[in-house]
Design an enzyme around this catalytic site. Structure first.
Site, PDB file in Angstrom:
ATOM      1  N   GLU A  22      -0.965   2.170 -33.943  1.00 25.40           N
ATOM      2  CA  GLU A  22      -0.815   2.441 -32.518  1.00 25.40           C
ATOM      3  C   GLU A  22      -0.095   1.296 -31.814  1.00 25.40           C
ATOM      4  O   GLU A  22       0.758   1.529 -30.932  1.00 25.40           O
ATOM      5  CB  GLU A  22      -2.191   2.662 -31.889  1.00 25.40           C
ATOM      6  CG  GLU A  22      -2.841   3.974 -32.307  1.00 25.40           C
ATOM      7  CD  GLU A  22      -4.247   4.139 -31.768  1.00 25.40           C
ATOM      8  OE1 GLU A  22      -4.814   5.215 -31.962  1.00 25.40           O
ATOM      9  OE2 GLU A  22      -4.783   3.169 -31.162  1.00 25.40           O
ATOM     10  N   HIS A  35       7.921  21.370 -36.029  1.00 19.51           N
ATOM     11  CA  HIS A  35       7.190  21.608 -34.773  1.00 19.51           C
ATOM     12  C   HIS A  35       5.706  21.260 -34.924  1.00 19.51           C
ATOM     13  O   HIS A  35       4.864  21.798 -34.209  1.00 19.51           O
ATOM     14  CB  HIS A  35       7.339  23.063 -34.326  1.00 19.51           C
ATOM     15  CG  HIS A  35       8.749  23.551 -34.298  1.00 19.51           C
ATOM     16  ND1 HIS A  35       9.627  23.254 -33.284  1.00 19.51           N
ATOM     17  CD2 HIS A  35       9.447  24.294 -35.200  1.00 19.51           C
ATOM     18  CE1 HIS A  35      10.798  23.809 -33.535  1.00 19.51           C
ATOM     19  NE2 HIS A  35      10.715  24.436 -34.694  1.00 19.51           N
ATOM     20  N   LYS A  58     -16.770   4.811 -34.627  1.00 20.40           N
ATOM     21  CA  LYS A  58     -15.311   4.880 -34.595  1.00 20.40           C
ATOM     22  C   LYS A  58     -14.650   3.922 -35.588  1.00 20.40           C
ATOM     23  O   LYS A  58     -15.093   2.809 -35.800  1.00 20.40           O
ATOM     24  CB  LYS A  58     -14.789   4.537 -33.188  1.00 20.40           C
ATOM     25  CG  LYS A  58     -15.167   5.527 -32.116  1.00 20.40           C
ATOM     26  CD  LYS A  58     -14.573   6.901 -32.378  1.00 20.40           C
ATOM     27  CE  LYS A  58     -13.063   6.917 -32.245  1.00 20.40           C
ATOM     28  NZ  LYS A  58     -12.591   6.595 -30.894  1.00 20.40           N
ATOM     29  N   SER A  78     -14.945   0.523 -32.026  1.00 18.35           N
ATOM     30  CA  SER A  78     -15.092   0.736 -30.592  1.00 18.35           C
ATOM     31  C   SER A  78     -16.205  -0.163 -30.065  1.00 18.35           C
ATOM     32  O   SER A  78     -17.192  -0.419 -30.758  1.00 18.35           O
ATOM     33  CB  SER A  78     -15.444   2.206 -30.320  1.00 18.35           C
ATOM     34  OG  SER A  78     -15.915   2.388 -29.002  1.00 18.35           O
TER      35      SER A  78
END
Length: 457
Positions: free
Chosen positions: A287, A153, A280, A274
């Site tokens: 992804e 979980h 970043k 970024s």
């Protein structure tokens, strides 16, 4: 090619709408391979003369060179890869070129081409999966004692090792390879000779063409052979499952790389920044793989819907199967290659992993097991440990930091040796069995895994 039946030319919009050569030209080399096998079989049966066979072979070889060099001129007016090649062969070989289509149809021709294409792609993907499995086993071997939290979980559950976690990924990849090989076995039958749907009246030898093309034999039913796309859907199903596994791994990588976890570091080469936030470092590659999984799964859904309403035998709907197949095969291959590189390049932060494993009371189950060994029924032990966790939370302590007096107040069966089972190493080492997370068990799993990596069947 059907001018004798029709009184007017095909409408220009219909011509463009029905053409598939923009994408099925990718089958050109397989089409040539199948055509050579078909011509040799026709010559062996006396349908073609030796001279005609030589002209056909020579013409197809010339076309192959042009295709490989990018010189071949594709004409959308000829609809597809098959008619483009046949038309050019007729220009080169004359009347002999017109005879090549004797005893076959584009229906069995395309079914053969797609199987040849997919068989080769499967072999390439098999090699990529094998490379990924080897990379996972190598990294796991380096981290059989690197402690990290295991999760259920997405909550810390019990301590494991990074090596054990990587070997879970290995098992998924191994199953993907098994499914892929099983798919290959089923598709490796030759439809050639089924013609349009009912076979042919010419003296063909289907076993000869099957052997020539490396198939295990001919298909058993001509109606099924020209309309069957099960093998194609099965491959995209296998690809979808493999992409689902890669997506799960990428989700973990994205989480692990976050500041909140900090479990792994990815080299800059596999990340991007970024356009507005200079600080970043984004895990874009994982992804994108995660996103591409949806793309392949979408192809599977589309192919199932494509086939669900089709009566026997061949229908033109099946022109729509190729782009989904090509993209699924390309996407899976690319994702496997890049994830293998990342597996080899990523660096775990052992200190961060261990720190996370020390939080969340991951040794609570070990404490319950400790009580059970001393005669406490498991449900009672479960309640006692729950009370111990509540005490620890109230005091801001870990289970290993609770005083012995506190433990004895909860159960007289708890003694000083309890602290031996409350260490991370004690918890991990206690699970020394097949499939367990103990370092010795993980090393045994890696040894067995290396034998599976080398297995050819």
């Amino acid at each position: 090619m059907w001018g004798g039946r029709f009184a007017e030319p095909t409408d220009a919009l219909v011509e463009r709408f029905t053409a598939s050569v923009d994408f099925d030209q990718r089958l050109a080399l397989y089409d040539i391979q199948g055509s050579i096998a078909h011509a040799e079989m026709l010559a062996a049966g006396g349908v073609l003369s030796g001279g005609e066979l030589r002209k056909i072979r020579s013409g197809l070889s010339r076309i192959q060179r042009d295709v490989e060099a990018g010189r071949f001129r594709w004409d959308p007016a000829l609809e597809d890869v098959h008619m483009n090649i046949e038309a050019r062969l007729t220009e080169i070989a004359g009347e002999a070129g017109k005879k090549l289509h004797t005893g076959r149809s584009r229906n069995d021709q395309v079914a053969t081409d797609v199987r040849l294409f997919l068989r080769e792609r499967i072999d390439g993907i098999d090699a990529l999966l094998t490379d990924l499995m080897a990379a996972l086993a190598d990294r796991a071997e380096q981290h059989t004692e690197t402690v990290m939290p295991g999760f259920t979980h997405l909550q810390p559950a019990q301590p494991v090792t990074f090596g054990h976690h990587l070997m879970a990924w290995f098992e998924m990849a191994s199953r993907d390879r098994d499914r892929l090989r099983d798919c290959r076995r089923r598709l490796n039958l030759s439809p050639l000779g089924s013609a349009a749907l009912a076979g042919t009246t010419f003296p063909i030898d289907r076993a000869m063409t099957a052997t020539s093309l490396g198939f295990d034999g001919p298909t058993n039913n001509s109606l099924d052979a020209v309309s069957d796309r099960d093998f194609l859907i099965e491959f995209v199903s296998v690809a979808s499952m493999a992409m689902m596994h890669l997506s799960r791994w990428c989700e973990e990588m994205v989480l692990w790389m976050s500041q909140q976890f900090g479990f792994i570091h990815l080299p800059d080469a596999y990340c991007t920044g970024s356009s507005i936030m200079p600080q970043k470092k984004n895990p874009d590659v994982p992804e994108i793989v995660r996103g591409k999984a949806a793309r392949v799964m979408g192809h599977l859904s589309g192919l199932l819907v494509l086939m669900k309403g089709q009566p026997l035998a061949y229908n033109r709907d099946n022109q729509e199967d190729k782009e989904a197949l090509f993209d699924s095969a390309d996407t899976l291959a690319d994702c496997l290659a890049v994830i293998t590189e990342i597996v080899r390049a990523m660096e775990p932060d052992a200190e961060a992993m261990r720190g996370a494993a020390e939080e969340g009371f991951g040794t609570a189950t070990d404490l319950a097991d400790y009580l059970v060994v001393r005669g406490v029924p498991f449900r009672d032990a479960h309640e006692i440990v729950g009370q111990a966790v509540a005490h620890a939370i109230e005091r801001g302590l870990t289970l290993s930091q609770l005083a012995l007096d506190t433990y004895r107040g909860l159960s007289p069966q708890i003694d000083e040796d309890v602290y031996e089972v409350l260490t991370l190493e004690g918890s991990i080492s206690a699970r020394d069995h097949v499939g367990g997370t103990a370092p010795s068990a993980v090393r045994a799993a890696i040894r067995a895994a290396r034998e599976r990596i080398d297995a050819t069947e």
